[in-house]
Scaffold this motif. Structure first.
Motif, PDB file in Angstrom:
ATOM      1  N   GLN A  31       3.477   4.228   6.006  1.00  0.00           N
ATOM      2  CA  GLN A  31       2.158   4.104   5.382  1.00  0.00           C
ATOM      3  C   GLN A  31       1.825   5.342   4.558  1.00  0.00           C
ATOM      4  O   GLN A  31       1.375   5.236   3.417  1.00  0.00           O
ATOM      5  N   LYS A  32       2.064   6.500   5.120  1.00  0.00           N
ATOM      6  CA  LYS A  32       1.755   7.762   4.437  1.00  0.00           C
ATOM      7  C   LYS A  32       2.478   7.842   3.087  1.00  0.00           C
ATOM      8  O   LYS A  32       1.870   8.148   2.057  1.00  0.00           O
ATOM      9  N   HIS A  33       3.765   7.553   3.087  1.00  0.00           N
ATOM     10  CA  HIS A  33       4.546   7.656   1.851  1.00  0.00           C
ATOM     11  C   HIS A  33       4.179   6.555   0.854  1.00  0.00           C
ATOM     12  O   HIS A  33       4.122   6.809  -0.359  1.00  0.00           O
ATOM     13  N   LEU A  34       3.933   5.367   1.347  1.00  0.00           N
ATOM     14  CA  LEU A  34       3.583   4.267   0.449  1.00  0.00           C
ATOM     15  C   LEU A  34       2.211   4.478  -0.183  1.00  0.00           C
ATOM     16  O   LEU A  34       2.021   4.167  -1.372  1.00  0.00           O
ATOM     17  N   GLU A  35       1.287   5.020   0.575  1.00  0.00           N
ATOM     18  CA  GLU A  35      -0.017   5.354  -0.013  1.00  0.00           C
ATOM     19  C   GLU A  35       0.135   6.420  -1.094  1.00  0.00           C
ATOM     20  O   GLU A  35      -0.500   6.341  -2.145  1.00  0.00           O
ATOM     21  N   ARG A  36       1.002   7.402  -0.838  1.00  0.00           N
ATOM     22  CA  ARG A  36       1.249   8.435  -1.852  1.00  0.00           C
ATOM     23  C   ARG A  36       1.907   7.831  -3.096  1.00  0.00           C
ATOM     24  O   ARG A  36       1.550   8.170  -4.225  1.00  0.00           O
ATOM     25  N   PRO A  79      -0.331   3.312  -9.229  1.00  0.00           N
ATOM     26  CA  PRO A  79      -1.137   2.248  -8.621  1.00  0.00           C
ATOM     27  C   PRO A  79      -0.698   0.835  -8.997  1.00  0.00           C
ATOM     28  O   PRO A  79      -1.192  -0.121  -8.424  1.00  0.00           O
ATOM     29  N   GLN A  80       0.241   0.711  -9.914  1.00  0.00           N
ATOM     30  CA  GLN A  80       0.696  -0.604 -10.369  1.00  0.00           C
ATOM     31  C   GLN A  80       2.019  -1.041  -9.738  1.00  0.00           C
ATOM     32  O   GLN A  80       2.596  -2.046 -10.162  1.00  0.00           O
ATOM     33  N   HIS A  81       2.498  -0.322  -8.731  1.00  0.00           N
ATOM     34  CA  HIS A  81       3.805  -0.632  -8.143  1.00  0.00           C
ATOM     35  C   HIS A  81       3.641  -1.684  -7.033  1.00  0.00           C
ATOM     36  O   HIS A  81       3.188  -1.378  -5.929  1.00  0.00           O
ATOM     37  N   ARG A 118      -2.790  -8.993  -0.891  1.00  0.00           N
ATOM     38  CA  ARG A 118      -3.440  -9.577  -2.071  1.00  0.00           C
ATOM     39  C   ARG A 118      -3.229  -8.694  -3.303  1.00  0.00           C
ATOM     40  O   ARG A 118      -2.968  -9.189  -4.399  1.00  0.00           O
ATOM     41  N   THR A 119      -3.366  -7.391  -3.112  1.00  0.00           N
ATOM     42  CA  THR A 119      -3.140  -6.458  -4.213  1.00  0.00           C
ATOM     43  C   THR A 119      -1.707  -6.576  -4.721  1.00  0.00           C
ATOM     44  O   THR A 119      -1.471  -6.635  -5.932  1.00  0.00           O
ATOM     45  N   ALA A 120      -0.750  -6.609  -3.802  1.00  0.00           N
ATOM     46  CA  ALA A 120       0.662  -6.705  -4.188  1.00  0.00           C
ATOM     47  C   ALA A 120       0.916  -7.979  -4.993  1.00  0.00           C
ATOM     48  O   ALA A 120       1.609  -7.948  -6.015  1.00  0.00           O
TER      49      ALA A 120
END
Length: 140
Positions: free
Chosen positions: A46-51, A57-59, A84-86
């Motif tokens: 989670q930490k790395h994916l949030e970073r 922000p478009q990945h 949903r975002t993904a």
């Protein structure tokens, strides 16, 4: 090569080196997050994916694995939001992701919203019997 060989320790080592060389690139963060996800280290993933998402922000794949990392930690509402975002970020038609969203929503008891997610999937993958069966179950 380390990832393909399922050498996740070696994979982490190389992506940490990439992170040191390019600390402001999202790719090392995404791959570190992915590696931790595979290792079932969901908080670290989670930490790395949030970073990664801060840097790009478009990945869609970072959002996807962030959703799964949150889900695996029992944080279902956040997981649904990120899935949903993904789906929205993905440039194609991620019918499997729509089905997964429907599954999570159905699991949470949100039948109507789950049906809406399931109904999106056949538009992207017409004729899939598994999707049709899920819709049929919820319609009853």
């Amino acid at each position: 090569m380390r990832r393909v060989r399922k050498d996740y320790d070696g994979m982490l080592e190389w992506y940490r080196k990439a992170e040191a060389v390019a600390p402001n690139r999202y790719e090392p963060q995404y791959w570190l997050g992915y590696a931790h996800y595979i290792r079932e280290e969901y908080a670290e993933a989670q930490k790395h994916l949030e970073r990664a998402l801060e840097l790009n922000p478009q990945h869609p794949w970072s959002a996807y694995y962030l959703a799964w990392s949150l889900y695996k930690q029992g944080r279902r509402e956040e997981a649904v939001s990120w899935l949903r975002t993904a789906i929205g970020l993905y440039p194609g038609q991620p019918w499997q992701w729509a089905v997964q969203l429907g599954d999570w929503l159905a699991e949470a008891g949100d039948k109507d919203v789950a049906l809406a997610a399931y109904r999106q999937a056949p538009a992207w993958k017409p004729g899939d019997e598994g999707i049709a069966a899920k819709i049929k179950v919820l319609e009853k």
